[in-house]
Design an enzyme around this catalytic site. Structure first.
Site, mmCIF file in Angstrom:
data_model
loop_
_atom_site.group_PDB
_atom_site.id
_atom_site.type_symbol
_atom_site.label_atom_id
_atom_site.label_comp_id
_atom_site.label_asym_id
_atom_site.label_seq_id
_atom_site.Cartn_x
_atom_site.Cartn_y
_atom_site.Cartn_z
ATOM 1 N N SER A 84 0.834 -1.202 0.000
ATOM 2 C CA SER A 84 0.000 0.000 0.000
ATOM 3 C C SER A 84 0.865 1.247 0.000
ATOM 4 C CB SER A 84 -0.869 -0.004 1.256
ATOM 5 O OG SER A 84 -1.456 1.251 1.434
ATOM 6 N N TYR B 86 -1.183 -0.474 10.949
ATOM 7 C CA TYR B 86 -1.489 -1.117 9.665
ATOM 8 C C TYR B 86 -0.355 -0.845 8.664
ATOM 9 C CZ TYR B 86 -3.289 -1.442 4.948
ATOM 10 O OH TYR B 86 -3.410 -1.701 3.619
ATOM 11 N N LYS C 254 2.415 -3.458 6.731
ATOM 12 C CA LYS C 254 2.634 -3.565 5.278
ATOM 13 C C LYS C 254 4.111 -3.378 4.943
ATOM 14 C CE LYS C 254 -1.202 -4.704 3.574
ATOM 15 N NZ LYS C 254 -1.598 -5.580 2.466
ATOM 16 N N ASN D 272 -15.216 3.757 5.798
ATOM 17 C CA ASN D 272 -14.251 4.825 6.097
ATOM 18 C C ASN D 272 -13.877 5.564 4.830
ATOM 19 O OD1 ASN D 272 -13.805 4.384 8.908
ATOM 20 N ND2 ASN D 272 -12.700 2.500 8.357
HETATM 21 N N1 UDP Z 1 -13.153 11.730 2.662
HETATM 22 C C1 UDP Z 1 -14.248 12.548 2.899
HETATM 23 N N2 UDP Z 1 -15.391 11.986 3.410
HETATM 24 C C2 UDP Z 1 -15.490 10.644 3.683
HETATM 25 C C3 UDP Z 1 -14.362 9.822 3.424
HETATM 26 C C4 UDP Z 1 -13.220 10.394 2.917
HETATM 27 O O1 UDP Z 1 -14.204 13.771 2.678
HETATM 28 O O2 UDP Z 1 -16.546 10.207 4.159
HETATM 29 C C5 UDP Z 1 -11.935 12.321 2.091
HETATM 30 C C6 UDP Z 1 -10.685 12.139 2.935
HETATM 31 O O3 UDP Z 1 -10.539 13.193 3.873
HETATM 32 C C7 UDP Z 1 -9.589 12.131 1.870
HETATM 33 C C8 UDP Z 1 -10.284 11.478 0.667
HETATM 34 O O4 UDP Z 1 -11.686 11.653 0.878
HETATM 35 O O5 UDP Z 1 -9.233 13.459 1.517
HETATM 36 C C9 UDP Z 1 -9.972 9.991 0.499
HETATM 37 O O6 UDP Z 1 -10.242 9.338 1.714
HETATM 38 P P1 UDP Z 1 -10.143 7.742 1.824
HETATM 39 O O7 UDP Z 1 -10.428 7.382 3.248
HETATM 40 O O8 UDP Z 1 -10.995 7.120 0.772
HETATM 41 O O9 UDP Z 1 -8.629 7.412 1.432
HETATM 42 P P2 UDP Z 1 -7.252 7.761 2.215
HETATM 43 O O10 UDP Z 1 -7.454 9.021 2.990
HETATM 44 O O11 UDP Z 1 -6.973 6.583 3.074
HETATM 45 O O12 UDP Z 1 -6.246 7.930 1.129
#
Ligand code: UDP
Length: 338
Positions: free
Chosen positions: A125, A149, A153, A198
């Protein structure tokens, strides 16, 4: 054409990879303990591909079961997807994560060594980069894990790289995924998060079905063009194709590689919402919320190495991702006007 064992084979990315491998003429064996995968995934895969898929129900820490599987049906390589993957859970229960992910990988590598299987593709990841100095992120960027986590990885990558360096594995590819989204266009397989999602895309699709009232936008004051977080979303079918090409590369060459898999294109939360509305015709109510702790403003790949080495490049765009994610969620929710 090769026979391959997919650990965590009924999971989200593994199931899509299985489709692409079968299409390319490989033979696929799924190994899963079904602790975080739907029981009907193998049957769905059989309907979708028309291929018979042997399934071994086992935990990767069960060396005897894995060894017996490898002895019964020798494989040319393993693609190792099986792992726990929830950041919050990993911080709440570190030992469970070390045990499943790290000990599990050691047990798997032992069983592979005993069975004479010396090639592995590993599901890693981009989380291993933590807070990057800047994006696009190349593979040589420093790794700065931010949570348990991510730590597991990185350790799993290191175990595999060490075995390759010392000649215990002949070939290995650690694949660092950015943000996988979407589903097979048939809507027969896809992602099924447990509980409240999430991640952005599954949350977005559940707002679109009416299961959740609105999308919480976590922060609009980031130093990005529209103030919302920027990520590198990649269609799971592109990701699946990358696994097939990585596998074919390590079957043909004795190499140890660590490679980013992303599109190289940063997409903001608001751009994603707009693309989703365009692709699906559904309106998404928004609730502007505070930043989510630990989030980075902008995070996207330099995917040049994957193109240079595997000849792979993501082909599907953000609207393809939204359309296919929506088809899958709508099918599950029994919505037919898609
Ligand atoms: N995000 C958001 N609302 C949500 C979930 C995620 O605004 O309900 C935003 C988050 O703050 C980030 C982007 O979407 O900027 C991607 O989030 P995700 O959790 O999918 O991936 P990661 O942050 O782990 O890369």
């Amino acid at each position: 054409m090769a026979r391959v064992l997919l650990t965590g084979g009924a999971g989200y990315i593994a199931s899509h990879t299985a489709v692409v491998l079968l299409e390319r003429g490989h033979e696929v064996i799924l190994l899963d303990d079904f602790s975080n995968a739907e029981r009907d995934v193998p049957a769905r895969l059989e309907r979708l591909t028309g291929h018979n898929l042997p399934v071994i129900e086992a935990d990767i820490r069960d060396s005897e079961a894995v060894s017996a599987a490898l002895a019964a049906q020798p494989v040319a390589a393993v693609i190792h997807f099986a792992a726990l993957k929830a950041v919050g859970e990993s911080e709440a229960d570190p030992l469970r994560y070390y045990d499943m992910n790290i000990i599990g990988t050691i047990r798997l590598l032992e069983a592979m060594q005993a069975g004479g299987v010396a090639r592995i593709v590993f599901s890693s990841s981009a989380t291993v980069y933590g807070q990057p100095d800047s994006s696009p992120i190349p593979e040589h960027a420093p790794t700065r894990v931010q949570n348990i986590y991510g730590r597991t990885k990185l350790v799993m990558e290191d175990l595999i790289s060490d075995l390759a360096r010392t000649g215990k594995l002949r070939a290995a590819a650690n694949l660092r995924y950015f943000n996988p989204v979407g589903a097979h266009p048939s809507a027969m397989i896809g992602e099924t998060p447990r509980g409240v999602p999430n991640n952005l895309m599954p949350y977005l699709t559940q707002v679109a079905t009416g299961r959740r009232p609105c999308l919480n936008v976590f922060g609009t004051d980031y130093a990005t063009p529209d103030g919302t977080g920027v990520r590198d979303y990649i269609h799971v079918m592109d990701l699946a194709e990358a696994h097939a090409l990585a596998l074919e590369h390590i079957l043909a060459h004795d190499v140890a590689l660590t490679v980013n898999l992303g599109t190289g294109i940063g997409i903001s939360v608001l751009e994603m919402v707009q693309a989703f509305e365009r692709a699906t015709g559904r309106a998404i109510p928004l609730n502007i919320s505070p930043r989510r702790p630990g989030d980075v403003a902008s995070y996207y790949a330099n995917p040049a190495m994957a193109e240079r080495i595997f000849g792979w490049k993501a082909r599907l765009n953000i609207e393809d991702m939204c359309r296919d994610a929506w088809r899958w969620e709508a099918a599950k929710a029994g919505i037919n006007d898609v």
